[in-house]
Design a protein around this motif. Structure first.
Motif, PDB file in Angstrom:
ATOM      1  N   GLN A 114      -8.974 126.847  73.561  1.00 53.89           N
ATOM      2  CA  GLN A 114      -7.688 127.257  74.119  1.00 53.89           C
ATOM      3  C   GLN A 114      -7.707 127.117  75.642  1.00 53.89           C
ATOM      4  OE1 GLN A 114      -5.054 128.654  72.025  1.00 53.89           O
ATOM      5  NE2 GLN A 114      -6.357 127.945  70.372  1.00 53.89           N
ATOM      6  N   LEU A 146      -2.504 127.870  70.847  1.00 50.74           N
ATOM      7  CA  LEU A 146      -2.234 126.440  70.727  1.00 50.74           C
ATOM      8  C   LEU A 146      -2.314 126.077  69.252  1.00 50.74           C
ATOM      9  CD1 LEU A 146      -4.295 125.090  73.752  1.00 50.74           C
ATOM     10  CD2 LEU A 146      -1.875 125.747  73.660  1.00 50.74           C
ATOM     11  N   GLY A 182      -1.826 121.873  76.294  1.00 49.02           N
ATOM     12  CA  GLY A 182      -0.954 123.039  76.179  1.00 49.02           C
ATOM     13  C   GLY A 182       0.432 122.768  75.645  1.00 49.02           C
ATOM     14  N   LYS A 198       1.972 124.952  72.513  1.00 49.53           N
ATOM     15  CA  LYS A 198       1.857 126.410  72.663  1.00 49.53           C
ATOM     16  C   LYS A 198       2.927 127.123  71.838  1.00 49.53           C
ATOM     17  CE  LYS A 198       3.150 128.384  76.554  1.00 49.53           C
ATOM     18  NZ  LYS A 198       3.157 128.847  77.966  1.00 49.53           N
TER      19      LYS A 198
END
Length: 340
Positions: A311, A325, A295, A298
């Motif tokens: 994701q 992402l 993550g 992001k």
């Protein structure tokens, strides 16, 4: 973009470095007393004073080792691996994130396990195997470990010690691509090999870590031998190669990516990968695992057409709010994005 101190708030001195194979090193770290992790998890590591982030498995086992360790293969041109294996010295301090990931016995419950490990994919397998043997006295473990040659087998001495200590509970098969010796068999992963070495595979929880092609083949073979999808688990930190600027299946169509609020711009081929395009054109972006797991890359898509791949690090609420992402986002139109 998110600061290194926020993503990796745990400074850890390097207490020892040892060479495992010609191109693999293990770095032992002294973690803070309150650092918690599960066997098989990974952490983000700050590289060279915060130049980048990379994800590495925690190859130690909680409650069994009084240190934390990461095991790193040196890759040609690799920013993270080159720095960790070539410049970091005992006494230096690394910045680590909290432990992350679901490639653990807690997330893959079972009593009997089959581990399929390719290359450096053995690092979480060792952490989990060591922990299960110590904490699950009824667990039966089979490990198929594929490497290029006998010299490339990581943790070779420890594997031998575990076999000797747990002869009835651990069956380890050392499998190589070439130059087999008395301890290693030359045998690629195949349906026939699995049926021969693990005849009860359909009754086991299967955990697999290695190159993308290896894991895809393992999933296909396990399913063909009766392993339910919910009992096959895999881990990966590197996404497949993706198109940015040089490869376009769309007759050369290009799109513009605008990063707010700073005004940085990038160009990307139709269907190209957002992260690859941003990095190729020096647009600030934090990225570690590059496979949709951590993550760290992001972004919020404010405008434009795109398609999402893996994701898993994002919540349903984040997805509904337009977050994506960058490592798993393919661009299909001009985009306006905002850094997280």
């Amino acid at each position: 973009m998110v600061e290194l101190a926020t993503l990796c708030p745990h400074p850890m001195p390097v207490r020892a470095i040892r060479r495992e194979t010609p191109d693999v090193w293990t770095l032992e770290l002294s973690p803070p007393p309150d650092y918690r992790y599960l066997p098989g998890q990974y952490a983000l590591v700050g590289i060279d004073g915060g130049r980048a982030l990379r994800a590495y498995t925690l190859s130690s086992s909680p409650a069994l080792n009084d240190f934390l360790s990461i095991t790193v293969r040196r890759l040609s041109g690799g920013l993270g691996s080159g720095w960790l294996t070539g410049e970091v010295q005992v006494g230096d301090t690394l910045q680590l994130s909290a432990a992350q990931g679901n490639f653990t016995p807690e997330h893959a419950p079972g009593s009997d396990y089959l581990f399929l490990a390719g290359g450096c994919g053995v690092t979480p397998v060792m952490a989990i195997t060591r922990w299960l043997l110590a904490h699950r006295p009824d667990a039966s473990l089979v490990v198929l470990y594929h490497a290029q040659t006998p010299a490339d087998l990581i943790f070779a001495a420890e594997w031998t010690r575990l076999e000797q200590r747990y002869p009835k509970r651990l069956r380890l098969h050392r499998l190589v691509d070439r130059t087999p010796d008395a301890t290693c068999r030359q045998a690629p992963l195949s349906r026939e090999l699995l049926a021969e070495l693990v005849p009860d595979i359909a009754d086991r929880t299967v955990m697999c870590c290695g190159p993308a092609g290896y894991m895809a083949l393992a999933a296909e073979l396990a399913a063909s031998l009766g392993v339910p999808a919910e009992r096959f688990h895999h881990e990966a930190f590197q996404a497949a190669e993706v198109a940015a600027l040089d490869t376009a299946a769309d007759d050369g169509v290009r799109h513009r990516v605008l990063l707010q609020p700073w005004g940085d711009e990038a160009e990307v081929a139709h269907g190209g990968n957002l992260l690859a395009a941003m990095e190729a054109q020096q647009i600030p972006v934090t990225a570690a695992c590059r496979s949709g797991q951590c993550g760290s890359c992001k972004v919020k898509v404010l405008e434009g057409d795109f398609e999402l791949g893996e994701q898993s690090a994002l919540s349903e609420a984040e997805l509904a709010d337009g977050y994506a992402l960058a490592c798993c986002c393919s661009v299909h139109g001009d985009l306006v994005i905002e850094g997280a």
